[in-house]
Design a protein around this motif. Sequence first.
Motif, PDB file in Angstrom:
ATOM      1  N   ILE A   1      -1.438 -10.495  -7.166  1.00  0.00           N
ATOM      2  CA  ILE A   1      -2.165  -9.545  -6.320  1.00  0.00           C
ATOM      3  C   ILE A   1      -3.279 -10.271  -5.569  1.00  0.00           C
ATOM      4  O   ILE A   1      -4.177 -10.851  -6.174  1.00  0.00           O
ATOM      5  CB  ILE A   1      -2.708  -8.384  -7.169  1.00  0.00           C
ATOM      6  CG1 ILE A   1      -1.533  -7.565  -7.726  1.00  0.00           C
ATOM      7  CG2 ILE A   1      -3.643  -7.500  -6.344  1.00  0.00           C
ATOM      8  CD1 ILE A   1      -1.921  -6.459  -8.687  1.00  0.00           C
TER       9      ILE A   1
ATOM     10  N   TRP B   1      -6.165  -2.041  -6.952  1.00  0.00           N
ATOM     11  CA  TRP B   1      -5.648  -3.238  -6.292  1.00  0.00           C
ATOM     12  C   TRP B   1      -6.788  -4.196  -5.940  1.00  0.00           C
ATOM     13  O   TRP B   1      -6.716  -5.406  -6.181  1.00  0.00           O
ATOM     14  CB  TRP B   1      -4.872  -2.823  -5.039  1.00  0.00           C
ATOM     15  CG  TRP B   1      -4.426  -3.938  -4.176  1.00  0.00           C
ATOM     16  CD1 TRP B   1      -3.283  -4.681  -4.315  1.00  0.00           C
ATOM     17  CD2 TRP B   1      -5.089  -4.448  -3.011  1.00  0.00           C
ATOM     18  NE1 TRP B   1      -3.203  -5.620  -3.318  1.00  0.00           N
ATOM     19  CE2 TRP B   1      -4.304  -5.498  -2.503  1.00  0.00           C
ATOM     20  CE3 TRP B   1      -6.280  -4.113  -2.363  1.00  0.00           C
ATOM     21  CZ2 TRP B   1      -4.666  -6.229  -1.364  1.00  0.00           C
ATOM     22  CZ3 TRP B   1      -6.644  -4.832  -1.235  1.00  0.00           C
ATOM     23  CH2 TRP B   1      -5.839  -5.873  -0.755  1.00  0.00           C
TER      24      TRP B   1
ATOM     25  N   LYS C   1      -7.426  -7.884  -7.389  1.00  0.00           N
ATOM     26  CA  LYS C   1      -7.467  -8.968  -6.408  1.00  0.00           C
ATOM     27  C   LYS C   1      -8.744  -9.791  -6.575  1.00  0.00           C
ATOM     28  O   LYS C   1      -8.717 -11.022  -6.544  1.00  0.00           O
ATOM     29  CB  LYS C   1      -7.385  -8.362  -5.003  1.00  0.00           C
ATOM     30  CG  LYS C   1      -7.471  -9.361  -3.885  1.00  0.00           C
ATOM     31  CD  LYS C   1      -7.486  -8.643  -2.536  1.00  0.00           C
ATOM     32  CE  LYS C   1      -7.814  -9.608  -1.410  1.00  0.00           C
ATOM     33  NZ  LYS C   1      -7.920  -8.955  -0.110  1.00  0.00           N
TER      34      LYS C   1
END
Lengths: 160, 73
Positions: free
Chosen positions: A26, B48, B52
């Motif tokens: 990610i 997310w 990240k």
Amino acid sequence: MFINSTRFGQLEIRDDSIIVFPEGLIGLGGTRYALVARDDRSVFFWLHSIDDPSLALPVTKPWPFFSDYEVKLSDDDAATLQLESPEQAEIFCVVRAADQLGDFTINLRGPIVIHGESRLGRQVINEVGGYGVREPLFARVPLSEVRPATPAAPVAATGV
Amino acid sequence: MLVITRRPGERICLGDQITVTVLEVSGSSVRLGIDAPADVPVYRHEIWLAIKEENAAAALAPASSVPTDIPPN
């Protein structure tokens, strides 16, 4: 194959240790990674990019630190990884290192799942709730049981 | 950025394979139905982003920062 790691110098990566992350990790680029460690008894591994010699993340299996840790994958994640049973899954979590060991954290929310045979990998969102992205790593295992790394430690590519 | 207005039951398509349906609007919340292939990850943005950021921070670690091992018990 060999990669010229900015951290570890030249590393030999066996073909059977290459892990393919079709969507990358990610926020990070590249699709091919390998686990590298001093030896296969290491608690910490580096998930090292094969495409970018400067990209590597420290990872560990979570259970030495959190014996009751649980992971649940979404159906889509399991299907994409072609996992048919939990035994096929190798689980690693990203470790955020710090100057002091007591400040190390681990991401239990977004574990990295690797199919042990096909070497297909994906970073997933754990469907078991309550885990954070920055949990204290040494909350349960005393620091005295951890030996610090020496900068010159030889690192060899290994399988999982 | 594209800004469009949709009503409950209406959809938008992202390419050929991803459809987002507005299911319900209730106060300040919108329920969405997302139909995407299994190999297209769908994340809540804040999760997310948090992962990240952790990945990016973890990737800054020098080789010497990580202990070699924990002795077996």
